[in-house]
Design a protein around this motif. Structure first.
Motif, PDB file in Angstrom:
ATOM      1  N   LEU A  70      10.456   8.611  -5.960  1.00  0.00           N
ATOM      2  CA  LEU A  70       9.533   7.740  -6.681  1.00  0.00           C
ATOM      3  C   LEU A  70      10.109   6.338  -6.865  1.00  0.00           C
ATOM      4  O   LEU A  70       9.391   5.342  -6.760  1.00  0.00           O
ATOM      5  CB  LEU A  70       9.185   8.353  -8.039  1.00  0.00           C
ATOM      6  CG  LEU A  70       8.233   9.548  -8.001  1.00  0.00           C
ATOM      7  CD1 LEU A  70       8.137  10.215  -9.367  1.00  0.00           C
ATOM      8  CD2 LEU A  70       6.850   9.126  -7.516  1.00  0.00           C
ATOM      9  N   VAL A 122       7.683   3.312  -5.850  1.00  0.00           N
ATOM     10  CA  VAL A 122       6.924   2.677  -6.940  1.00  0.00           C
ATOM     11  C   VAL A 122       7.573   1.358  -7.332  1.00  0.00           C
ATOM     12  O   VAL A 122       8.768   1.311  -7.626  1.00  0.00           O
ATOM     13  CB  VAL A 122       6.842   3.608  -8.163  1.00  0.00           C
ATOM     14  CG1 VAL A 122       6.093   2.913  -9.303  1.00  0.00           C
ATOM     15  CG2 VAL A 122       6.161   4.918  -7.788  1.00  0.00           C
ATOM     16  N   HIS A 132       3.475   9.237 -12.995  1.00  0.00           N
ATOM     17  CA  HIS A 132       3.929   9.260 -11.608  1.00  0.00           C
ATOM     18  C   HIS A 132       4.521  10.609 -11.220  1.00  0.00           C
ATOM     19  O   HIS A 132       4.643  10.921 -10.036  1.00  0.00           O
ATOM     20  CB  HIS A 132       5.002   8.175 -11.378  1.00  0.00           C
ATOM     21  CG  HIS A 132       4.458   6.784 -11.388  1.00  0.00           C
ATOM     22  ND1 HIS A 132       4.951   5.790 -12.223  1.00  0.00           N
ATOM     23  CD2 HIS A 132       3.474   6.200 -10.668  1.00  0.00           C
ATOM     24  CE1 HIS A 132       4.293   4.668 -12.007  1.00  0.00           C
ATOM     25  NE2 HIS A 132       3.390   4.891 -11.078  1.00  0.00           N
ATOM     26  N   GLY A 136       3.422   6.084  -5.152  1.00  0.00           N
ATOM     27  CA  GLY A 136       3.343   6.881  -6.368  1.00  0.00           C
ATOM     28  C   GLY A 136       2.010   7.535  -6.628  1.00  0.00           C
ATOM     29  O   GLY A 136       1.717   7.912  -7.767  1.00  0.00           O
TER      30      GLY A 136
END
Length: 266
Positions: free
Chosen positions: A99, A103, A111, A245
């Motif tokens: 992530l 992101v 998320h 995400g």
């Protein structure tokens, strides 16, 4: 710990998936401050700190289970070992690192990849709105022991799935109605109905948010080993498709679900 009405009302407005964590943190900070009563000011102070530090609290995934391990009377399966195995698979997938690489900006709890396990169809842990939902299941099966037409199985079935003959004997279970809760087998005093296949139902692609979606069930009842392999498969798919995400549900098309159905048919 005593809460004022205002404080209790305020914490109930926190999103449910972090509410328990926020409540625990409020009580911890109030206790550390030497107080025994939570006020609205305490809630606001803790909430501000919590939201500011959210990115550091995110671990990349959430794994929830119902309270079956502490004595739920409705449990169909025992999932403690399965929870531990899935935890290892999710930790090994390094979802937090994934992530962070996808992101931009700080990570939020929404998320995280979410899996929920319920030990029975009552589904207290809300598997229908998670990326992957797992529900304990047991299929009823008829034995050669004659039915005494006591009606216990029919009375126990909340789905009206047990079909009775004109004499009141159980003759079949309607598969379309049955939710595999195990109640009819537990109620049968003669052993006419017994447990056939036992394992887990698996649902994928649920979420809340601006565009909520209920998870879709993949056909079949799967053993724990298969469920663990399915989780690994879902995570690999998720990591191959997510670019910034997105939730698992946003990535799944009907064709993808059909492909998973064919792959994991049991």
């Amino acid at each position: 710990m005593q809460w004022t009405d205002e404080a209790d009302a305020a914490v109930k407005k926190v999103p449910f998936f972090v509410r328990k964590k926020v409540r625990s943190r409020v009580e911890k900070e109030v206790t550390e401050a030497g107080k025994t009563r939570v006020t609205l000011s305490d809630v606001k102070t803790t909430q501000a700190r919590y939201l500011k530090k959210m990115s550091s609290e995110v671990k990349g995934y959430q794994l929830d289970a119902c309270f079956g391990g502490s004595g739920c009377p409705h449990r169909t399966t025992t999932s403690e070992v399965l929870v531990e195995r899935i935890e290892r698979v999710m930790a090994g997938a390094d979802l937090l690192g994934f992530l962070r690489s996808r992101v931009q900006g700080g990570l939020k709890f929404h998320h995280e990849f979410r899996i929920s396990i319920a030990d029975c169809p009552n589904a207290c842990s809300q598997p229908q709105i998670k990326d992957v939902g797992i529900i304990g299941a047991a299929t009823p099966e008829f034995t050669d022991i004659p039915c005494t037409a006591c009606g216990a199985c029919s009375d126990a079935c909340k789905e009206n799935a047990v079909q009775l003959s004109a004499t009141g004997a159980a003759v079949a279970v309607d598969a379309a109605r049955c939710v595999h809760c195990g109640s009819c087998m537990a109620a049968c005093p003669t052993g006419t109905l017994t447990t056939g296949k036992k394992g887990y139902r698996v649902l994928i692609g649920g979420k809340l948010g601006r565009h909520p979606r209920l998870a879709r069930e993949l056909p079949g009842i799967h053993d724990a080993e298969t469920v663990v392999r399915m989780i690994a498969d879902f995570l690999a798919f998720y990591k191959s498709r997510s670019t910034h995400g997105q939730r698992f549900a946003q990535l799944l098309t009907d064709a993808d679900i059909d492909a998973f159905t064919d792959k994991w048919a049991s």
